[in-house]
Motif scaffolding. Structure first.
Motif, mmCIF file in Angstrom:
data_model
loop_
_atom_site.group_PDB
_atom_site.id
_atom_site.type_symbol
_atom_site.label_atom_id
_atom_site.label_comp_id
_atom_site.label_asym_id
_atom_site.label_seq_id
_atom_site.Cartn_x
_atom_site.Cartn_y
_atom_site.Cartn_z
ATOM 1 N N UNK A 14 0.829 -1.213 0.000
ATOM 2 C CA UNK A 14 0.000 0.000 0.000
ATOM 3 C C UNK A 14 0.859 1.257 0.000
ATOM 4 N N UNK A 15 0.265 2.367 -0.427
ATOM 5 C CA UNK A 15 0.937 3.658 -0.423
ATOM 6 C C UNK A 15 0.794 4.279 0.967
ATOM 7 N N UNK A 16 1.925 4.738 1.507
ATOM 8 C CA UNK A 16 1.950 5.291 2.857
ATOM 9 C C UNK A 16 2.109 6.808 2.827
ATOM 10 N N UNK A 17 1.285 7.475 3.620
ATOM 11 C CA UNK A 17 1.454 8.906 3.888
ATOM 12 C C UNK A 17 1.947 9.026 5.325
ATOM 13 N N UNK A 18 3.169 9.516 5.492
ATOM 14 C CA UNK A 18 3.779 9.588 6.819
ATOM 15 C C UNK A 18 3.624 10.944 7.483
ATOM 16 N N UNK A 19 3.465 11.999 6.681
ATOM 17 C CA UNK A 19 3.331 13.326 7.270
ATOM 18 C C UNK A 19 2.617 14.235 6.277
ATOM 19 N N UNK A 20 1.507 14.799 6.709
ATOM 20 C CA UNK A 20 0.747 15.733 5.876
ATOM 21 C C UNK A 20 -0.120 16.584 6.791
ATOM 22 N N UNK A 21 -0.618 17.692 6.270
ATOM 23 C CA UNK A 21 -1.670 18.455 6.927
ATOM 24 C C UNK A 21 -2.908 18.402 6.044
ATOM 25 N N UNK A 22 -4.074 18.278 6.687
ATOM 26 C CA UNK A 22 -5.300 18.108 5.910
ATOM 27 C C UNK A 22 -6.428 18.923 6.513
ATOM 28 N N UNK A 23 -7.188 19.581 5.633
ATOM 29 C CA UNK A 23 -8.373 20.316 6.048
ATOM 30 C C UNK A 23 -9.550 19.924 5.191
ATOM 31 N N UNK A 24 -10.735 20.033 5.754
ATOM 32 C CA UNK A 24 -11.978 19.709 5.035
ATOM 33 C C UNK A 24 -13.038 20.734 5.384
ATOM 34 N N UNK A 25 -13.786 21.151 4.368
ATOM 35 C CA UNK A 25 -14.991 21.946 4.603
ATOM 36 C C UNK A 25 -16.164 21.187 4.000
ATOM 37 N N UNK A 26 -17.191 20.973 4.812
ATOM 38 C CA UNK A 26 -18.351 20.191 4.418
ATOM 39 C C UNK A 26 -19.542 21.136 4.183
ATOM 40 N N UNK A 27 -20.051 21.121 2.954
ATOM 41 C CA UNK A 27 -21.184 21.962 2.577
ATOM 42 C C UNK A 27 -22.432 21.099 2.390
ATOM 43 N N UNK A 28 -23.598 21.677 2.711
ATOM 44 C CA UNK A 28 -24.870 21.029 2.409
ATOM 45 C C UNK A 28 -25.356 21.537 1.053
ATOM 46 N N UNK A 29 -25.614 20.607 0.124
ATOM 47 C CA UNK A 29 -25.995 20.984 -1.238
ATOM 48 C C UNK A 29 -27.207 20.172 -1.680
ATOM 49 N N UNK A 30 -27.749 20.542 -2.844
ATOM 50 C CA UNK A 30 -28.876 19.831 -3.426
ATOM 51 C C UNK A 30 -28.432 18.454 -3.904
ATOM 52 N N UNK A 31 -29.148 17.426 -3.502
ATOM 53 C CA UNK A 31 -28.748 16.055 -3.826
ATOM 54 C C UNK A 31 -28.821 15.780 -5.325
ATOM 55 N N UNK A 32 -29.829 16.318 -5.995
ATOM 56 C CA UNK A 32 -29.948 16.082 -7.440
ATOM 57 C C UNK A 32 -28.799 16.752 -8.186
ATOM 58 N N UNK A 33 -28.425 17.952 -7.762
ATOM 59 C CA UNK A 33 -27.278 18.617 -8.375
ATOM 60 C C UNK A 33 -25.994 17.860 -8.142
ATOM 61 N N UNK A 34 -25.831 17.305 -6.941
ATOM 62 C CA UNK A 34 -24.650 16.496 -6.648
ATOM 63 C C UNK A 34 -24.625 15.246 -7.514
ATOM 64 N N UNK A 35 -25.770 14.587 -7.664
ATOM 65 C CA UNK A 35 -25.833 13.361 -8.466
ATOM 66 C C UNK A 35 -25.459 13.628 -9.913
#
Length: 232
Positions: A14-35
């Protein structure tokens, strides 16, 4: 042991990530538009409430990784296979700023990586990412940075297409220096004129509700080989 030849180098799974910084922003959107953003009908959008779904903008600064050091911006939806199976993620866009990881991501997992310009500015309390594609601004996203929590390694699944065939990749991710901020405090999104910016505008961004943001200062991860899904 599975290996891949990527640009004359051997990548061992497997590919290993040993050091990183990660951010996430979670938005609520229209499900049909996402599909409508899914390139296949093999998956369906996971609705969080009737007609609503989540879009995650994922930002990763890889510092020590089998695929090299690079920045990555992922536009991610939450899906389940129509043939049955676990809920997971499906990445619709995955810009990176180095060519080696681009080729590896496409060949190994079928991830939609492209090489683009990604600029990152960090302060003690925020991280600002600017993505430019084809010379145009796609987006600028600022989110809170910081935290003192530990995030134990959590198993997850990422779905993708390889030569049109649905695949699943098991991975784990965890780390230290983490936080979760509920709501949109500290989040600021600006969309540009690039088609990706217009694509996000079609989902209601930047005005869509922010569910939460996360940050992990020291992130580690392990990515397994992509395996084809069993047909219905």
């Amino acid at each position: 042991m599975t290996t891949y030849d990527i640009a004359g180098q051997t990548v061992t799974m497997p590919v290993q990530v040993r050091d990183a910084s990660a951010g996430t922003v979670l938005f609520e959107v229209d499900a049909a538009g996402a599909a409508a953003l899914l390139p296949t009908d093999a998956f369906e959008i996971v609705e969080t409430s009737p007609g609503k779904a989540h879009l995650a903008v994922v930002l990763v600064d890889y510092r020590d990784n089998d695929l090299g050091a690079y920045h990555e911006v992922g536009l991610t939806l939450f899906v389940r296979p129509r043939s049955g199976g676990e809920d997971g993620t499906f990445i619709t866009r995955l810009p990176v700023d180095q060519s080696f990881t681009c080729e590896a991501g496409q060949k190994i997992w079928g991830f939609p990586k492209t090489v683009e310009r990604i600029d990152v500015e960090n302060t003690a309390t925020s991280s600002t990412w600017t993505l430019r594609m084809d010379g145009e601004l796609a987006l600028t996203l600022r989110l809170p940075r910081g935290g003192a929590d530990e995030m134990p390694p959590a198993p997850m699944i990422a779905y993708s297409l390889i030569d049109g065939v649905p695949h699943a990749t098991s991975f784990t991710q965890g780390g230290e220096g983490s936080q979760i901020v509920f709501g949109g405090d500290g989040v600021e999104l600006t969309l540009g004129s690039h088609p990706v910016g217009r694509e996000l505008a079609g989902l209601g961004l930047p005005g869509a509700p922010v569910v939460l943001s996360t940050w992990t200062e020291t992130m580690r991860a392990t990515f397994e080989e992509a395996l084809p899904l069993k047909p219905e």
